[in-house]
Design a protein around this motif. Structure first.
Motif, PDB file in Angstrom:
ATOM      1  N   SER A   1      35.022  38.818   2.148  1.00  0.00           N
ATOM      2  CA  SER A   1      36.185  38.142   2.731  1.00  0.00           C
ATOM      3  C   SER A   1      36.030  37.974   4.238  1.00  0.00           C
ATOM      4  O   SER A   1      36.343  36.913   4.795  1.00  0.00           O
ATOM      5  N   ILE A   2      35.523  39.005   4.899  1.00  0.00           N
ATOM      6  CA  ILE A   2      35.324  38.931   6.344  1.00  0.00           C
ATOM      7  C   ILE A   2      34.258  37.903   6.687  1.00  0.00           C
ATOM      8  O   ILE A   2      34.435  37.076   7.597  1.00  0.00           O
ATOM      9  N   VAL A   3      33.145  37.922   5.948  1.00  0.00           N
ATOM     10  CA  VAL A   3      32.074  36.949   6.189  1.00  0.00           C
ATOM     11  C   VAL A   3      32.570  35.532   5.932  1.00  0.00           C
ATOM     12  O   VAL A   3      32.271  34.600   6.697  1.00  0.00           O
ATOM     13  N   ALA A   4      33.344  35.347   4.872  1.00  0.00           N
ATOM     14  CA  ALA A   4      33.872  34.014   4.563  1.00  0.00           C
ATOM     15  C   ALA A   4      34.815  33.525   5.650  1.00  0.00           C
ATOM     16  O   ALA A   4      34.774  32.353   6.048  1.00  0.00           O
ATOM     17  N   ALA A   5      35.669  34.408   6.158  1.00  0.00           N
ATOM     18  CA  ALA A   5      36.603  34.016   7.208  1.00  0.00           C
ATOM     19  C   ALA A   5      35.868  33.575   8.469  1.00  0.00           C
ATOM     20  O   ALA A   5      36.192  32.539   9.065  1.00  0.00           O
ATOM     21  N   VAL A   6      34.871  34.355   8.871  1.00  0.00           N
ATOM     22  CA  VAL A   6      34.107  34.013  10.072  1.00  0.00           C
ATOM     23  C   VAL A   6      33.307  32.731   9.856  1.00  0.00           C
ATOM     24  O   VAL A   6      33.277  31.839  10.721  1.00  0.00           O
ATOM     25  N   SER A   7      32.672  32.601   8.684  1.00  0.00           N
ATOM     26  CA  SER A   7      31.824  31.433   8.421  1.00  0.00           C
ATOM     27  C   SER A   7      32.641  30.146   8.357  1.00  0.00           C
ATOM     28  O   SER A   7      32.261  29.124   8.945  1.00  0.00           O
ATOM     29  N   ILE A   8      33.760  30.170   7.650  1.00  0.00           N
ATOM     30  CA  ILE A   8      34.567  28.957   7.503  1.00  0.00           C
ATOM     31  C   ILE A   8      35.186  28.545   8.832  1.00  0.00           C
ATOM     32  O   ILE A   8      35.195  27.355   9.184  1.00  0.00           O
ATOM     33  N   ASP A   9      35.690  29.515   9.603  1.00  0.00           N
ATOM     34  CA  ASP A   9      36.229  29.173  10.920  1.00  0.00           C
ATOM     35  C   ASP A   9      35.128  28.674  11.848  1.00  0.00           C
ATOM     36  O   ASP A   9      35.358  27.789  12.677  1.00  0.00           O
ATOM     37  N   SER A  10      33.933  29.232  11.721  1.00  0.00           N
ATOM     38  CA  SER A  10      32.814  28.776  12.540  1.00  0.00           C
ATOM     39  C   SER A  10      32.467  27.327  12.228  1.00  0.00           C
ATOM     40  O   SER A  10      32.323  26.490  13.134  1.00  0.00           O
ATOM     41  N   LEU A  11      32.334  27.005  10.946  1.00  0.00           N
ATOM     42  CA  LEU A  11      32.012  25.635  10.544  1.00  0.00           C
ATOM     43  C   LEU A  11      33.116  24.665  10.966  1.00  0.00           C
ATOM     44  O   LEU A  11      32.842  23.568  11.460  1.00  0.00           O
ATOM     45  N   SER A  12      34.370  25.066  10.771  1.00  0.00           N
ATOM     46  CA  SER A  12      35.494  24.180  11.107  1.00  0.00           C
ATOM     47  C   SER A  12      35.567  23.920  12.600  1.00  0.00           C
ATOM     48  O   SER A  12      35.751  22.774  13.033  1.00  0.00           O
ATOM     49  N   SER A  13      35.418  24.964  13.406  1.00  0.00           N
ATOM     50  CA  SER A  13      35.521  24.793  14.855  1.00  0.00           C
ATOM     51  C   SER A  13      34.336  24.016  15.409  1.00  0.00           C
ATOM     52  O   SER A  13      34.501  23.173  16.303  1.00  0.00           O
ATOM     53  N   LEU A  14      33.128  24.254  14.865  1.00  0.00           N
ATOM     54  CA  LEU A  14      31.966  23.499  15.324  1.00  0.00           C
ATOM     55  C   LEU A  14      32.085  22.023  14.940  1.00  0.00           C
ATOM     56  O   LEU A  14      31.741  21.136  15.731  1.00  0.00           O
ATOM     57  N   ALA A  15      32.580  21.752  13.734  1.00  0.00           N
ATOM     58  CA  ALA A  15      32.777  20.357  13.317  1.00  0.00           C
ATOM     59  C   ALA A  15      33.816  19.672  14.196  1.00  0.00           C
ATOM     60  O   ALA A  15      33.640  18.515  14.604  1.00  0.00           O
ATOM     61  N   PHE A  16      34.903  20.376  14.508  1.00  0.00           N
ATOM     62  CA  PHE A  16      35.929  19.785  15.375  1.00  0.00           C
ATOM     63  C   PHE A  16      35.382  19.532  16.770  1.00  0.00           C
ATOM     64  O   PHE A  16      35.632  18.475  17.363  1.00  0.00           O
ATOM     65  N   ALA A  17      34.635  20.505  17.319  1.00  0.00           N
ATOM     66  CA  ALA A  17      34.086  20.353  18.669  1.00  0.00           C
ATOM     67  C   ALA A  17      33.133  19.165  18.729  1.00  0.00           C
ATOM     68  O   ALA A  17      33.169  18.366  19.671  1.00  0.00           O
ATOM     69  N   ALA A  18      32.270  19.022  17.705  1.00  0.00           N
ATOM     70  CA  ALA A  18      31.330  17.903  17.683  1.00  0.00           C
ATOM     71  C   ALA A  18      32.072  16.576  17.550  1.00  0.00           C
ATOM     72  O   ALA A  18      31.762  15.599  18.242  1.00  0.00           O
TER      73      ALA A  18
ATOM     74  N   TRP B   1      42.662  35.487   0.677  1.00  0.00           N
ATOM     75  CA  TRP B   1      42.124  34.150   0.480  1.00  0.00           C
ATOM     76  C   TRP B   1      43.179  33.068   0.720  1.00  0.00           C
ATOM     77  O   TRP B   1      42.840  31.954   1.124  1.00  0.00           O
ATOM     78  N   ILE B   2      44.449  33.392   0.500  1.00  0.00           N
ATOM     79  CA  ILE B   2      45.504  32.437   0.868  1.00  0.00           C
ATOM     80  C   ILE B   2      45.535  32.251   2.380  1.00  0.00           C
ATOM     81  O   ILE B   2      45.660  31.129   2.888  1.00  0.00           O
ATOM     82  N   MET B   3      45.392  33.339   3.126  1.00  0.00           N
ATOM     83  CA  MET B   3      45.327  33.238   4.588  1.00  0.00           C
ATOM     84  C   MET B   3      44.105  32.442   5.023  1.00  0.00           C
ATOM     85  O   MET B   3      44.165  31.649   5.975  1.00  0.00           O
ATOM     86  N   LEU B   4      43.004  32.646   4.323  1.00  0.00           N
ATOM     87  CA  LEU B   4      41.775  31.916   4.646  1.00  0.00           C
ATOM     88  C   LEU B   4      41.964  30.419   4.413  1.00  0.00           C
ATOM     89  O   LEU B   4      41.582  29.587   5.253  1.00  0.00           O
ATOM     90  N   ILE B   5      42.570  30.055   3.293  1.00  0.00           N
ATOM     91  CA  ILE B   5      42.797  28.645   2.974  1.00  0.00           C
ATOM     92  C   ILE B   5      43.767  28.010   3.956  1.00  0.00           C
ATOM     93  O   ILE B   5      43.605  26.851   4.362  1.00  0.00           O
ATOM     94  N   SER B   6      44.797  28.763   4.369  1.00  0.00           N
ATOM     95  CA  SER B   6      45.859  28.194   5.203  1.00  0.00           C
ATOM     96  C   SER B   6      45.543  28.218   6.691  1.00  0.00           C
ATOM     97  O   SER B   6      46.413  27.910   7.504  1.00  0.00           O
ATOM     98  N   GLY B   7      44.328  28.608   7.069  1.00  0.00           N
ATOM     99  CA  GLY B   7      43.912  28.490   8.458  1.00  0.00           C
ATOM    100  C   GLY B   7      44.346  29.605   9.377  1.00  0.00           C
ATOM    101  O   GLY B   7      44.375  29.422  10.597  1.00  0.00           O
ATOM    102  N   VAL B   8      44.698  30.763   8.837  1.00  0.00           N
ATOM    103  CA  VAL B   8      45.003  31.913   9.693  1.00  0.00           C
ATOM    104  C   VAL B   8      43.750  32.279  10.490  1.00  0.00           C
ATOM    105  O   VAL B   8      42.630  32.214   9.965  1.00  0.00           O
ATOM    106  N   HIS B   9      43.913  32.630  11.757  1.00  0.00           N
ATOM    107  CA  HIS B   9      42.774  32.914  12.630  1.00  0.00           C
ATOM    108  C   HIS B   9      41.886  33.993  12.025  1.00  0.00           C
ATOM    109  O   HIS B   9      42.372  34.984  11.460  1.00  0.00           O
ATOM    110  N   PHE B  10      40.576  33.802  12.146  1.00  0.00           N
ATOM    111  CA  PHE B  10      39.634  34.698  11.469  1.00  0.00           C
ATOM    112  C   PHE B  10      39.750  36.141  11.951  1.00  0.00           C
ATOM    113  O   PHE B  10      39.512  37.075  11.174  1.00  0.00           O
ATOM    114  N   VAL B  11      40.131  36.366  13.194  1.00  0.00           N
ATOM    115  CA  VAL B  11      40.306  37.741  13.682  1.00  0.00           C
ATOM    116  C   VAL B  11      41.441  38.426  12.930  1.00  0.00           C
ATOM    117  O   VAL B  11      41.332  39.593  12.528  1.00  0.00           O
TER     118      VAL B  11
END
Length: 307
Positions: free
Chosen positions: A176-193, A134-144
């Motif tokens: 943890s895997i679902v959270a990593a994919v979901s949060i990176d998905s939301l963040s990247s889609l928000a940035f792209a938009a 979860w520290i990696m998730l918070i700090s923006g480590v790539h979801f893969v």
């Protein structure tokens, strides 16, 4: 498949494609959307692990391993810039190596236990499978990388042949895997938009501003808008000073209506430049609104003329 389902599948695939391609862009990695400005939390956690190993009774091998990981993680943090994904691979490799060493050390059953539960096994899984993930998730480590780390830690846990908590550990790993994919998905889609909308506004508009709905005070003004009104100090001014008296009720309508209809988002008003005594016709588009703020984009219609 009906056309509706085909359309949904295509939209979902497009979102995955946007996430996959955006998550590796330098512009995204360097933005606040990626959360990578918090990447220093990972070496900090390694340092905390090292401090916890300084208590009496800790094996020297654990202390040496934690010290090595802390030193190498701090070195990687200082060497790799924010948009370099090598630091993600490096941090995950360090954590997986440390987890493997610690799981191997307790797998012989010599660790203290509470009935069938090995205390060391629980603590090691919690340190790597929960806290570090979860520290990696918070700090923006790539979801893969986070997915690989979660799977590796779960594999080490299985290799230790636990007789407890297996279903719970598996469920938390999946979460943890679902959270990593979901949060990176939301963040990247928000940035792209956001990035696409900003580029569109810069290209076809004549500037934008953020206005307080109640006071009409300008909170932010883009450079093209400052140039349009020949004024570098629009922030803090009343937006009504930029339009004619007749057009102010149209702006009030933009501020008060919900924006569900197209006519709620667009108003045609006459803008005025006090410094040069010029006026112009423009279209004001309220393209985003919150409870207290409204984002307004201006598009010049026609040419400047004398007041």
């Amino acid at each position: 498949c009906c056309p509706k389902h085909v359309g949904l599948h295509k939209a979902a695939f497009l979102e995955w494609q946007i996430m996959w391609e955006t998550a590796g862009l330098p512009q995204y990695l360097n933005s606040s959307y990626s959360r990578r400005h918090l990447r220093g939390l990972v070496p900090v956690y390694f340092v905390v692990c090292l401090v916890s190993c300084l208590f009496p009774g800790t094996p020297a091998s654990d202390t040496l391993a934690c010290a090595t990981c802390a030193l190498l993680s701090l070195l990687a943090y200082s060497l790799f810039c924010k948009e370099n994904l090598m630091i993600d691979l490096f941090m995950v490799a360090l954590d997986v190596a440390l987890a493997g060493l610690q799981f191997w050390a307790v797998s012989d059953g010599s660790e203290p236990s509470l009935g069938p539960v090995s205390v060391g096994l629980v603590l090691i899984w919690a340190a790597h499978g929960c806290i570090m993930t979860w520290i990696m998730l918070i700090s923006g480590v790539h979801f893969v990388c986070i997915c690989l780390q979660s799977i590796a830690v779960f594999a080490f846990f299985l290799a230790a042949k636990p007789s407890f908590f297996l279903a719970g550990v598996f469920a938390l790993t999946v979460m943890s895997i679902v959270a990593a994919v979901s949060i990176d998905s939301l963040s990247s889609l928000a940035f792209a938009a956001m990035h696409a909308n900003q580029a569109l506004l810069d290209e076809i508009g004549n500037g934008m501003c953020v206005v307080d709905v109640q006071s009409w005070r300008i909170k932010h003004a883009s450079a093209p808008l400052l140039e349009l009104f020949s004024d570098g100090h629009l922030v803090g001014r009343d937006f009504s000073d930029l339009v004619s008296v007749d057009g102010r009720h149209h702006i009030r309508r933009l501020m008060t209506l919900t924006g569900e209809q197209r006519e709620d988002c667009v108003a045609f008003v006459q803008g005025k430049v006090r410094r040069t005594c010029k006026v112009f016709d423009c279209k004001v588009i309220c393209y985003m609104k919150t409870q207290t703020l409204a984002w307004l984009a201006l598009q010049l219609v026609g040419e400047m003329r004398d007041d």
